[in-house]
Design a protein around this motif. Structure first.
Motif, PDB file in Angstrom:
ATOM      1  N   SER A  51       0.825  -1.197   0.000  1.00  0.00           N
ATOM      2  CA  SER A  51       0.000   0.000   0.000  1.00  0.00           C
ATOM      3  C   SER A  51       0.864   1.253   0.000  1.00  0.00           C
ATOM      4  N   HIS A  56       0.285  -2.139   4.528  1.00  0.00           N
ATOM      5  CA  HIS A  56      -0.510  -3.272   4.052  1.00  0.00           C
ATOM      6  C   HIS A  56       0.207  -3.927   2.884  1.00  0.00           C
ATOM      7  N   GLN A 104      -5.432   1.684   2.724  1.00  0.00           N
ATOM      8  CA  GLN A 104      -5.535   0.232   2.725  1.00  0.00           C
ATOM      9  C   GLN A 104      -5.487  -0.361   1.312  1.00  0.00           C
TER      10      GLN A 104
END
Length: 124
Positions: A51, A56, A104
């Motif tokens: 991410s 993430h 995210q």
């Protein structure tokens, strides 16, 4: 965004290589980044993604636990640390970038910039 992949080469099974992807043209701070690999005659397959804030990540089952994706937004770069290499990791590796919609979001569906590919060869 222009991407330049580097770091491929020859390694023995069980060894390690580190791939780098340098972005230019604009900051990739708002971009999800990822690594793909391609075997001869086959489509590219997603290996890992990260991410925009680096918190993430995603790994394909074939590389989970052996490969680690990371990024340095200050340097506009991304890396793929590959450990415990196997002969089946032999392929051409590509980096990719796409705008992320949130912290995210890995940006995978938005990948529209690609590096030129770097060859990784693992001998048994």
């Amino acid at each position: 965004v222009q991407l330049q992949a580097s770091g491929g080469g020859l390694a023995q099974a069980g060894g390690s290589l580190r791939l780098s992807c340098a972005a230019s043209g604009r900051s990739v701070t708002d971009y999800g980044l990822g690594w793909y690999r391609q075997y001869p005659g086959r489509d590219r397959g997603l290996l890992a993604a990260i991410s925009r804030n680096g918190r993430h990540t995603y790994y394909a089952a074939s590389v989970r636990g052996r490969f680690t994706i990371s990024r340095d937004n200050a340097k506009n770069t991304m890396e793929l640390q590959m450990n415990n290499l196997r002969p089946e990791d032999t392929a051409v590796y590509f980096c990719a970038a796409g705008r992320a919609t949130s912290d995210q979001d890995l940006g995978i569906r938005a990948y529209d910039s690609w590096g030129q590919g770097t060859q990784v060869t693992v001998s048994s």
